[in-house]
Design a protein around this motif. Structure first.
Motif, PDB file in Angstrom:
ATOM      1  N   GLY A 334      97.145  43.026  97.429  1.00  0.00           N
ATOM      2  CA  GLY A 334      96.934  42.366  96.641  1.00  0.00           C
ATOM      3  C   GLY A 334      97.930  40.801  95.998  1.00  0.00           C
ATOM      4  O   GLY A 334      97.430  39.651  96.116  1.00  0.00           O
ATOM      5  N   MET A 335      99.425  41.814  96.167  1.00  0.00           N
ATOM      6  CA  MET A 335     100.424  40.583  96.377  1.00  0.00           C
ATOM      7  C   MET A 335      99.930  38.823  97.523  1.00  0.00           C
ATOM      8  O   MET A 335     100.163  38.220  97.465  1.00  0.00           O
ATOM      9  N   GLY A 375      95.432  40.671  91.454  1.00  0.00           N
ATOM     10  CA  GLY A 375      96.105  40.119  92.046  1.00  0.00           C
ATOM     11  C   GLY A 375      96.091  38.670  92.361  1.00  0.00           C
ATOM     12  O   GLY A 375      96.487  37.923  93.292  1.00  0.00           O
ATOM     13  N   THR A 378      99.037  37.174  90.587  1.00  0.00           N
ATOM     14  CA  THR A 378     100.285  37.742  91.128  1.00  0.00           C
ATOM     15  C   THR A 378     100.736  37.507  92.703  1.00  0.00           C
ATOM     16  O   THR A 378     100.196  37.114  93.186  1.00  0.00           O
ATOM     17  N   VAL A 381     100.849  35.293  97.023  1.00  0.00           N
ATOM     18  CA  VAL A 381      99.228  34.793  96.814  1.00  0.00           C
ATOM     19  C   VAL A 381      98.383  34.706  95.564  1.00  0.00           C
ATOM     20  O   VAL A 381      98.240  35.947  95.407  1.00  0.00           O
ATOM     21  N   GLY A 382      98.298  33.951  94.824  1.00  0.00           N
ATOM     22  CA  GLY A 382      97.073  34.689  93.575  1.00  0.00           C
ATOM     23  C   GLY A 382      96.653  32.996  93.585  1.00  0.00           C
ATOM     24  O   GLY A 382      96.538  31.724  93.186  1.00  0.00           O
TER      25      GLY A 382
HETATM   26 NA    NA Z   1      98.584  37.917  94.501  1.00  0.00          NA
END
Ligand code: NA
Ligand code: NA
Lengths: 434, 306, 165
Positions: A334-335, A375, A378, A381-382
């Motif tokens: 999810g990052m 995700g 975070t 890439v959020g």
């Molecule tokens: Na993210």
């Protein structure tokens, strides 16, 4: 190159493309297409590109995305969203960080008509961020609250996340929607606790607002009636069986347009802007779904998902050990990855493992959606953080990521509670559907 | 040579053990391991039933499982086998396989490996029992195909089209009164939860399934291998038909044995009313197909075996 | 020279806006038909058969008419966390790579969609209930993808001639 190695080279290429700022959608398209080319030849690679693009765009259930984005944009343009926000503020504004709490509450209410986190964050951000700035709120707190609150759009029904999960697992959309309600309220409460704690320890971060008399509070609530009416009609309509989620999204959008026109709250220019912005946002979101749809077959033929899935079972960690590993993997993925793409790619791998371990598929849908929401806020890439930065203007990205951190902790607490007490998710669907 | 077989059904589906594993084993065995088959279940290389035919066509998969009914415009002749009274559930697949040569016009873009019929489509209703043709009048019934829609209309009900995955919600919330579908969906789509009555006993539609192969992938095989794959496809059709019928029978008897659920078998004189209504519609569909130059009457006659 | 580039790139963006108006019509048509379907079913008791097919195909036109517009407005989500680390030249090279590769993959999509449109036309592919021909929608897919390629090309030319924004 063995398929397995090709898979890891593909992942490395994906990261490289993302790093040099190739748009997420096209990075996925490129790696999916290129990878299939390497493993299966150019004819098959072109075939994947074509059939999966077409299949994604013509997916009946995905039409809720443009419908709900339109609903949100029209509500914003007609000032209905602001009315709703005023009402929320009238009721909680006098508490510490009340305006931030009102934003979270506004997010929760808007989440009840919007299926998308981005739409929720955009809509609330446009209204709330200027007001909070005016009252001297710390940028970290205000943007963090909106970015985190926006993720509620994904958990509180209707939700594009649940719709996608249901398509992937053939679970009932209605059940998943109901399962999202109580966890959504729980997270809303936890976010408000976070806001209160931050403003308690740093009174300058969220100064108190003027108290509003009870009568005025009801009067202001009355002004929020239009959007509340649409919420009751379209969401209530799904619950009592008047229509399907797709129909609710269409009827909801039609109602908001009708209300805005009848109440003369919508100039033609505003209407055009709302529609054009809906188109652009929809195209952006569909591009990401197409990218994921094209990337998915490549990962399938590398056998990495199957191998990892088997490995997961072979680790012998037991039910909760495996669940923990899966959640950890989701947080790491999810990052970097977009939430919807992550669902598409991971659910076919993880779902059989989870159900084989005896976990409830509806409950896991809620867990997966919450982890995916994490995700969205975070680094690096959020999506929601990007969206909030776009509407907040000059607040640095790092400030927003820092501001969002305490809310992330609240989500972990919420997640642990739902794992410990599955009834938080399952009580409503089980009582309503038997 | 490794052939990718794509299916949108979950990896736990009974088709894997009953049909695909023997299919893959036979091919690997008879070609001495020169040709193998890898399964991609659960829509791993492309979700959902709708695009399956296109996936074989465009080479996303080498072999795809699908329903000709999802791209009905391409298979008007194949779909005649779905009409009530044309085949029986038990010997239908045999009759279809014996007459595959008559369908060659519809499979010029792909190679047809196997074609088989599902268990009969029954009438599932959420709250209203269907004991007679009159009971059905005006009810909104979800139908799996255009032909089924014409049949349901002939019975006096209103056909509604929606994806199979939406039936559950639609019945449960009362958007539709019922659905025409086969008994395996009681489990696969959890329809047993929202269905109270199932009506059977009339001649009814039967959905077809097929395994189709990409032409270029097929062309890459040598002649012996091609024959082995084709033969294995025919056997898969027979195995698939048996598996669907037995799973449907079990699902139906489980349903009948559940408290508060009822399987209604129409009395012969009531069934005759259904059949009289549908046969008029069927005759018209066949006549229309004849008019399009499909030689439909001859095909239906051959399927009926008379 | 620079002014000319600005004028032409602004005109091009305007052209994608007009194309997106087709998308707007599709969007409102879907809202209308879905709502009409509900009204017909409850008020008049007549369900409209094939609403889902209409929605599915119109969605293709909606999205593909809007994609060049979205692309021209540079609204696609990209990761900009590494923006500073990349430096001026890193960003420049990254953008060139992004336009070239994105354009490349969309041109393959456009080409396959053209072939598919011809194939679907030749074989008479159509939807189940309404029997709407499918080839025009593959043609729209091809056109939308091709216009995205053109958009990337324009953006690349602007970048090469004017440097980083
Ligand atoms: Na993210
Ligand atoms: Na929502």
């Amino acid at each position: 190159m063995t398929p397995f190695v090709a898979g890891f080279v593909g992942i490395a290429c994906l990261f490289a493309l993302l790093t040099v700022r190739v748009p997420v959608a096209f990075s996925m398209l490129l790696v999916g297409f290129g990878g299939y080319w390497v493993l299966e030849g150019p004819r098959s690679a072109g075939g994947v590109l074509l059939t999966e693009s077409y299949s994604a765009i013509s997916n009946y259930n995905l039409i809720v995305v443009p419908m709900f984005v339109l609903l949100g944009n029209i509500s914003s343009a007609a000032g209905f969203s602001r009315g709703l926000y005023d009402a929320a503020f009238a009721w909680v504004g006098r508490f510490r960080g009340g305006l931030a709490s009102a934003s979270v509450l506004g997010c929760a209410v808007f989440a009840a008509v919007s299926g998308s986190s981005v739409a929720t964050a955009v809509t609330l951000g446009k209204v709330a961020l200027p007001e909070m700035r005016r009252l001297g709120y710390a940028p970290g707190l205000s943007t963090g609250a909106i970015a985190a609150g926006g993720t509620l759009g994904f958990l509180i029904p209707p939700s594009t996340g649940f719709v996608l999960y249901a398509i992937l697992t053939e679970e009932s959309i209605g059940r998943l929607f109901m399962a999202g309600v109580m966890p959504g309220l729980l997270l809303t409460a936890l976010f408000m606790v976070v806001v209160w704690l931050i403003s308690y320890f740093d009174p300058n971060a969220g100064p108190r607002g003027e108290p509003v008399a009870l009568a005025d509070r009801f009067r202001i609530l009355g002004r929020a009636a239009p959007l509340l009416l649409v919420i009751v009609l379209s969401i209530g309509g799904i619950y009592i069986g008047v229509f399907t989620p797709v129909e609710a999204s269409g009827v909801g959008a039609a109602l908001v347009i009708l209300l805005a026109v009848v109440k003369r709250r919508l100039s033609f220019g505003d209407f055009r802007d709302a529609v054009m912005s809906t188109l652009s946002t929809s195209a952006m979101l569909y591009a990401i779904v197409i990218g994921a749809n094209v990337l998915n077959p490549f990962f399938a033929v590398t056998r990495i998902p199957a191998t990892l899935g088997d490995g997961l079972g072979a680790l012998g960690l037991g039910a909760y050990g495996t669940l923990f590993v899966i959640i950890l993997a989701y947080i790491v993925l999810g990052m970097f990855m977009d939430g919807l793409s992550m669902l598409v790619i991971t659910i076919p791998i993880v779902f059989p493992v989870i159900t084989a371990l005896g976990f409830d598929p509806i409950w896991f849908g809620v867990v997966a959606v919450i982890v995916i929401e994490m995700g969205m806020i975070t680094p690096p890439v959020g999506l929601n953080v990007f969206v909030v930065r776009a509407v907040a203007g000059d607040v640095p990205l790092t400030t927003i990521f820092r501001g969002v951190a305490p809310f992330l902790l609240a989500m972990i607490v919420g997640l642990l509670l739902i794992i410990a007490i599955p009834g938080i998710a399952l009580f409503l669907p089980n009582t309503m559907f038997g | 040579e490794d052939l990718k077989l794509a299916d949108f059904q979950p990896p736990t589906h009974f088709v894997v053990d009953s049909t695909y594993k023997p299919f893959a084993a036979t091919i690997a065995d008879k070609t001495g391991g020169a040709v193998t088959v890898t399964l991609y279940m659960g829509g791993e290389i492309g979700p959902g039933p709708v695009e399956q035919y296109n996936r074989a066509l465009e080479g996303v998969a080498d072999i795809a499982f699908g329903l000709p009914g999802y791209t009905a415009a391409n298979f008007p002749k194949t779909l005649l086998a779905e009409l009530p009274g044309v085949i029986t559930a038990e010997n239908g697949t045999e009759r279809i396989l014996a007459n595959l040569d008559k369908l060659s016009d519809e499979y010029k873009r792909v190679v047809l490996l196997g074609l088989w019929n599902n268990a009969p489509n029954l009438l599932f209703t959420g709250a209203k029992p269907i004991r007679s043709l009159d009971d059905l009048k005006g009810l909104k019934i979800r139908v799996p195909s255009r032909n089924a829609g014409l049949v349901v209309e002939a019975w006096g009900a209103t056909p509604v089209s929606m994806p199979a995955s939406e039936i559950y919600n639609a019945i449960q919330t009362g958007v539709i009164d019922g659905a025409m579908t086969d008994a395996t969906t009681l489990k696969a789509f959890k329809l047993a939860e929202v269905t109270k009555y199932i009506t059977q006993g009339m001649d009814t539609t039967m959905s077809d399934f097929f395994l189709v192969m990409n032409r270029d992938s097929f062309g890459d095989l040598n002649e012996d291998q091609q024959k082995i794959v084709l033969d294995a496809g025919r056997t898969a059709a027979i195995n698939g038909n048996k598996a669907w019928l037995s799973v449907a029978a079990k699902a139906l008897s489980d349903f009948a044995g559940t408290d508060g659920k009822e399987v209604i078998t129409l009395a012969p004189e009531e069934a005759a009313k259904f059949n009289a209504a549908s046969s008029a519609a069927v005759d018209k569909i066949i006549a229309d197909a004849d008019a399009q130059g499909l030689e439909a009457s001859a095909f239906v006659k051959a399927l009926k075996g008379n | 020279m620079r002014d000319a580039i600005d004028i032409w790139s602004a005109r091009f963006e305007k052209a994608t806006f007009y194309l997106a108006l087709i998308g707007a019509i599709c969007l409102l048509a879907i809202v209308a038909i879905v709502t009409l379907g509900v009204v017909m079913r409850y008020v008049l008791g007549i369900p409209i058969l094939g609403v889902n097919e209409f929605v599915e195909l119109t969605a293709v036109a909606l999205i593909m008419a809007s994609l060049p517009f979205c692309t021209a407005r540079r609204e696609h989500v990209a990761v900009d966390v590494f923006e500073r680390i990349l430096g001026r030249w890193g960003r420049f090279i990254g953008d060139v790579v992004a336009y070239c590769l994105s354009g490349f993959v969309m041109s393959i999509l456009a080409q396959r969609a053209v072939l598919k449109a011809l194939d679907a036309w030749q074989w008479g592919d159509a939807t189940n209930m309404l029997r709407m021909p499918i080839w025009p929608f593959y043609a729209i897919l091809a056109a939308g993808a091709a216009l995205c390629v053109l958009t990337f090309a324009v953006q690349l030319v602007v970048l090469l001639l004017k440097g980083e924004k």
